[in-house]
Design an enzyme around this catalytic site. Structure first.
Site, short mmCIF file in Angstrom:
data_model
loop_
_atom_site.label_atom_id
_atom_site.label_comp_id
_atom_site.label_asym_id
_atom_site.label_seq_id
_atom_site.Cartn_x
_atom_site.Cartn_y
_atom_site.Cartn_z
N GLU A 120 40.09 34.10 48.19
CA GLU A 120 41.22 33.67 49.30
C GLU A 120 40.57 34.33 50.77
O GLU A 120 40.79 33.61 51.35
CB GLU A 120 42.74 34.78 48.89
CG GLU A 120 43.32 35.04 47.73
CD GLU A 120 44.68 36.06 47.72
OE1 GLU A 120 44.18 36.33 48.06
OE2 GLU A 120 45.35 36.06 46.25
N HIS A 177 42.33 44.67 42.62
CA HIS A 177 43.15 43.41 41.81
C HIS A 177 42.03 42.48 41.20
O HIS A 177 42.60 42.14 39.26
CB HIS A 177 43.57 42.65 42.80
CG HIS A 177 44.23 41.51 42.65
ND1 HIS A 177 44.21 40.47 42.40
CD2 HIS A 177 46.10 41.05 42.56
CE1 HIS A 177 44.58 39.53 41.71
NE2 HIS A 177 46.05 39.86 42.66
N GLU A 208 43.30 42.34 37.03
CA GLU A 208 42.94 41.78 36.81
C GLU A 208 41.22 41.10 36.35
O GLU A 208 40.98 39.47 36.23
CB GLU A 208 43.52 40.57 37.17
CG GLU A 208 44.92 39.45 37.69
CD GLU A 208 45.84 39.28 38.47
OE1 GLU A 208 44.72 38.50 39.10
OE2 GLU A 208 46.34 38.87 38.64
N VAL A 236 48.01 47.24 50.68
CA VAL A 236 49.23 47.28 50.92
C VAL A 236 49.73 47.57 49.33
O VAL A 236 48.64 47.16 48.85
CB VAL A 236 50.17 46.12 50.93
CG1 VAL A 236 49.88 45.44 52.54
CG2 VAL A 236 50.32 45.03 49.83
N HIS A 240 52.00 44.74 42.48
CA HIS A 240 50.45 45.67 41.75
C HIS A 240 50.92 47.10 41.96
O HIS A 240 50.44 48.23 40.64
CB HIS A 240 49.26 44.94 41.91
CG HIS A 240 49.05 43.36 41.96
ND1 HIS A 240 49.41 43.47 40.74
CD2 HIS A 240 48.89 43.26 42.49
CE1 HIS A 240 48.99 41.60 40.92
NE2 HIS A 240 48.54 41.20 41.67
#
Length: 294
Positions: A120, A177, A208, A236, A240
């Protein structure tokens, strides 16, 4: 003559006020010439967004008052949800860049709030590159975990924030994440830093990628811990954190640790709330600004 003197005095005063107004307008115009675009993935959890993403933006705005600080999200799904549910309009990166061009911004600093130099983050870099010729100066800041000093500072921040739970009987687990990119190694590196600093009851895993929940659970089982404290290793505390980590459904980190016989406490707090983390982003923004004059 006295009447004319008063008239003259009034004229001078009005002229001075006009010049003052022009000066203020000129300063406002100058401010619009340089902007800092803070780019985040985004979240639909309003309370968390204000204290995490908003906290980072506020720290950057306070540190660089001469810049116009702006917001953009990369998740179009979140952008659309916020507009439909709350009537809140937030630019995606392309819209924010177009707006900056239209507003006459000449110097643009882009500071992502991403954790790592992952897929990203690189998407943001590529999108900024397409607009390079639209600004006189444009530069992008580094993500949270970049230098060795960043890793040490993040380790310090998360251990200080959870110090009250560090009693030797608790396993303190952070859920990140994860990514398919090579940058996923940041989780292992952060784990190594924590261990080297003596925090052997701190564990890092991902939703993940690797280390997996199973990996973390097996590490915790090697100790004699009675309780497990879970906290997201994410800017944040969104979906999740609330579901994959603290959810009551089968397969969440909470339920898996409970099934293994541990008492579990979940801390729903994003990294962006911590002032130490906010300062790292401020430092990265400053480094980006400084690079323009090198």
């Amino acid at each position: 003559m006295k009447k004319n003197g008063k008239a003259m005095t009034m004229a001078v005063a009005m002229a001075a006020l006009a010049m003052g107004s022009l000066s203020v307008c000129a300063e406002e115009t100058a401010a619009k010439d340089q902007a800092i675009l803070v780019v985040s993935f985004g979240t639909s959890y309003n309370d968390s967004r204000e204290v995490t993403i908003g906290g980072i933006e506020g720290a950057i705005e306070e540190a660089f008052p001469e810049y116009d600080v702006r917001r953009a999200f990369t998740s179009q799904i979140i952008i659309d949800k916020l507009e439909e549910r709350d009537g809140l309009e937030i630019d995606n990166v392309g819209e924010a860049l177009d707006r900056a061009v239209e507003d006459g911004v000449k110097t643009l600093i882009v500071q992502p709030t991403h954790l790592m130099d992952g897929l990203e983050y690189n998407d943001v870099v590529d999108e900024i590159a397409e607009y390079a010729d639209q600004f006189e100066k444009v530069v992008i800041g580094e993500p949270l975990l970049t230098s060795d000093e960043d890793f040490k500072n993040v380790a310090k921040a998360i251990t200080e924030a959870t110090a009250e739970y560090d009693d030797g009987e608790n396993a303190i687990c952070f859920m990140g994440h994860g990514t398919e990119a090579e940058s996923n190694e940041v989780y292992t590196k952060l784990q190594d830093v924590l261990t080297e600093e003596g925090f052997e009851n701190y564990f890092v895993g991902t939703v993940e990628a690797a280390p997996t929940l199973e990996d973390v659970l097996n590490q915790v089982k090697e100790g004699e811990y009675k309780k497990v404290v879970l906290e997201p290793l994410m800017v944040v505390a969104g979906d999740h954190a609330n579901n994959d980590m603290a959810g009551d459904e089968e397969g969440s980190w909470k339920t898996e640790f409970e099934a293994a016989g541990y008492e579990v406490e979940c801390l729903i707090k994003g990294l962006g709330e911590m002032e130490t983390i906010q300062q790292i982003y401020v430092d990265h923004t400053k480094s980006a600004i400084d690079s323009l004059s090198e």
